[in-house]
Design a protein around this motif. Structure first.
Motif, short mmCIF file in Angstrom:
data_model
loop_
_atom_site.label_atom_id
_atom_site.label_comp_id
_atom_site.label_asym_id
_atom_site.label_seq_id
_atom_site.Cartn_x
_atom_site.Cartn_y
_atom_site.Cartn_z
N SER A 12 -14.95 38.71 26.77
CA SER A 12 -14.93 37.35 26.22
C SER A 12 -14.07 36.46 27.10
N ALA A 14 -12.74 32.28 27.47
CA ALA A 14 -12.70 30.92 26.93
C ALA A 14 -11.80 30.07 27.80
N GLY A 17 -9.94 27.05 24.57
CA GLY A 17 -10.61 27.13 23.28
C GLY A 17 -12.12 26.99 23.36
N ASN A 18 -12.62 26.66 24.55
CA ASN A 18 -14.05 26.51 24.76
C ASN A 18 -14.65 27.87 25.13
N THR A 19 -15.42 28.46 24.23
CA THR A 19 -15.94 29.80 24.51
C THR A 19 -17.04 29.74 25.56
N VAL A 20 -16.87 30.53 26.60
CA VAL A 20 -17.87 30.57 27.67
C VAL A 20 -18.65 31.89 27.63
N GLN A 22 -18.98 35.44 25.08
CA GLN A 22 -18.49 36.09 23.88
C GLN A 22 -18.99 37.52 23.77
#
Ligand SMILES: Nc1ncnc2c1ncn2[C@@H]1O[C@H](COP(=O)(O)OP(=O)(O)OP(=O)(O)O)[C@@H](O)[C@H]1O
Ligand SMILES: [Mg+2]
Lengths: 264, 325
Positions: A12, A14, A17-20, A22
């Motif tokens: 995972s 990010a 806080g921006n998930t790239v 997962q």
């Protein structure tokens, strides 16, 4: 099936806080040609950057050839046997084709400052060996010797792509990562690229993982295809299985150019 | 303005192209060597002393060129390594009675260690932290030299002995002139060999694109550190012979201005271009001398000239290497 050469598990990533990415699980078998597809912004290049050590995922493990990669700096990953090309060709500007490819041999050679200053025989022999190996890589990708001394960025675009692949091959990898190698190529050049990818695997025994938007090329060249969408791995299988997978079709339908992209 | 620029560009490119034929190149080198050999006899002591200083600057500028030109690192405190070399010789020969030739390797090792201590942590960082850290390092070294008893405080060290080399007492200005000729030639050869080597290419790669260089398996920190340390060693050797030549050193020889002057030679010559950097070193030293009869005005005239050169040839006076295309 042969053992996995590259294996990602629970990766995972990010940014602020921006998930790239997962919880990505993903494998490349030894000797395979695998494609990674997905809509724009799905996180494909980011996945490459995680494998090559440029991005550090918050969780997960990446194992290559029995070695944990996540602790390694990018140059160590390359030394471990993973080479890459870039989505936008990134050749060293103002340097010749030969000089560009020679960069790949750096991690396979040893001579330092003292050997160079003294001009030791071992250093001269190594320099000759570097040139020979680079010549071999360049011929392999179809760049002719009359182009070796040209400034790399002045070559036709298709040839710049080849030089970039030759440069990656010069690192003597076990796994080659190609980020959209067909972008900007014409139909004839795409056919040559397909042949080249096959020869890289068959003649050099190098496994290939490629990111590509050109579905025709992907379907022809890859044994397995993985699909990434919004950072999650949504499908994995053969070309036929992927074409029939409703989740994949849905992922691409969100895109304006869905039809063009899904033109299998 | 652009008209003028293109004329000078073409002219200098043509001169450089001339240098690329082997006959002309070797002829030119022979001519330069003969000139260097007969200079003291023909031009007398004053010119010899000035030339000795210019040759010292060739060594220093070529050393800094490894750091700034080859590896693309901005170093604003290069004179500190020059000081490390000079003071190591001064202290070891004066206070500990060590022979010059034994003190010399100590100076080299000392500078290399200082290079690792300063460069090691800073080179890991991106951007231009190095410029600030090296600026600080330069001032710390000078400040220490001014305040420590062992470095003779503000008045410095004097009475540094002149070395012997296989029965040759290096004593007169002419002797030192030839020693500096040897050092400068050595610095040129080392620079040329480094440039055309695995390490030299690695510097270019890192300078052009750090990320790609790393992706190709190059350890950018190690490669930059090598450049920094090699640069430090050049300066230390220059400093060691500088101390032996003058017999006396003081903190003011190693000021920020000194660092800037050496950096100017490198930038003026066109960073990374060896013949250009040599020319740059001569210009910063001989320029003010040639303008001597202008009296008080000479430094200002010289500064204006430098400004003009930088305006008209921002990438240095030496032309780009001819590339086939
Ligand atoms: N260094 C970064 N900092 C912040 N966000 C990033 C960074 N790198 C990638 N991203 C974000 O990650 C997401 C995925 O980007 P990525 O480049 O991996 O997509 P991609 O699948 O390669 O897309 P494309 O097909 O357009 O190349 C994007 O939203 C991008 O903005
Ligand atoms: Mg991408």
């Amino acid at each position: 099936m042969t053992a996995a050469l590259l294996s990602l598990s629970g990766v995972s990533l990010a940014f602020a806080g921006n998930t790239v990415l997962q919880n990505v699980d993903f494998q490349v078998a030894e000797g395979a040609v695998v494609s990674l597809i997905g809509p724009n912004g799905a996180g494909k290049t980011s996945l490459f950057n995680c494998i090559t050590g440029f991005y550090k995922p918050q969780t997960g493990t990446i194992t290559f050839d029995g070695q944990a990669l996540l602790k390694l700096k990018p140059h160590r990953v390359t030394a471990a046997g993973i080479a890459r090309t870039f989505q936008n060709v990134r050749l060293f500007r103002e340097m010749t084709v030969m000089q560009n490819v020679m960069s790949g041999m750096h991690c396979r050679t040893r001579s330092g400052a003292i050997a160079a200053i003294l001009g030791l025989p071992s250093q001269r022999a190594e320099e000759a060996a570097i040139r020979e190996a680079c010549d071999d890589c360049l011929r392999f990708v179809g760049v002719t010797p009359d182009e070796y001394d040209r400034i790399a960025t002045t070559l036709a675009y298709g040839h710049q792509r080849r030089v970039e692949i030759a440069r990656a091959l010069a690192t003597q990898p076990k796994l080659l990562l190609l980020d959209e190698p067909a972008a900007g190529l014409n139909a004839g050049e795409k056919q040559e690229l397909i042949a080249l990818i096959r020869r890289i695997r068959d003649e050099r025994g190098i496994s290939v993982l490629l990111i590509e938007h050109d579905m025709g090329l992907v379907m022809q060249v890859s044994e397995r295809i993985s699909v990434l969408d919004h950072g999650a791995m949504i499908a994995d299988g053969t070309a036929r299985e992927i074409q029939a997978n409703p989740k994949v079709i849905e992922a691409y339908l969100g895109q304006e150019d869905a039809e063009a992209e899904l033109d299998f | 303005m652009s008209q003028h620029d293109s004329v000078t560009t073409r002219l200098s490119a043509r001169i450089a192209a001339q240098f690329q034929t082997p006959a002309v190149r070797w002829g030119g080198i022979a001519l330069i060597l003969v000139f260097l050999a007969v200079l003291p006899a023909v031009f007398g002591q004053y010119a010899t002393v000035i030339m000795t200083n210019a040759l010292l600057y060739v060594v220093l500028a070529l050393g800094l060129n490894v750091v700034v030109g080859f590896a693309g690192l901005l170093d604003l405190g290069y004179a500190a390594f020059f000081a490390v070399g000079a003071y190591t010789i001064g202290i070891l020969t004066l206070e500990f009675g060590v022979n010059f030739w034994l003190a010399l390797p100590c100076a080299v090792v000392g500078a290399a260690i200082a290079g690792v201590i300063i460069g090691g942590p800073t080179l890991r960082l991106r951007s231009d932290y190095l410029a600030i850290v090296t600026l600080g390092f330069g001032e710390i070294v000078r400040f220490s030299a001014r305040n420590l008893a062992i470095t003779g405080k503000a008045s410095g060290l004097s009475g540094i002995g002149q070395p012997w080399l296989f029965g040759w007492h290096i004593a007169t200005p002419t002797d030192f002139y030839y020693v500096f000729c040897g050092l400068a030639i050595g610095a040129v050869i080392v620079s040329l060999r480094l440039e055309d080597s695995r390490l030299g290419r690695a510097w270019l790669y890192v300078r052009h694109d750090e990320d790609v260089a790393e992706a190709m398996g190059i350890n950018r920190v190690a490669v930059k550190l090598a450049a920094y340390v090699i640069g430090a060693i050049f300066a230390a050797i220059g400093g060691a012979f500088f101390a032996a030549n003058l017999g006396a050193i003081s903190p003011e020889s190693f000021s920020f201005t000194q660092s800037v002057l050496i950096l100017m030679a490198v930038i003026l010559g066109g960073m990374g271009k060896i013949p250009g950097v040599i020319l740059g070193a001569f210009i910063v030293i001989l320029g003010p001398e040639l303008l001597r009869n202008l009296g008080e005005l000479r430094l200002m005239v010289f500064a204006v000239m430098l400004l003009l050169i930088m305006l008209f040839r921002p990438s240095g006076i030496w032309p780009k290497r001819g590339t086939r295309s």
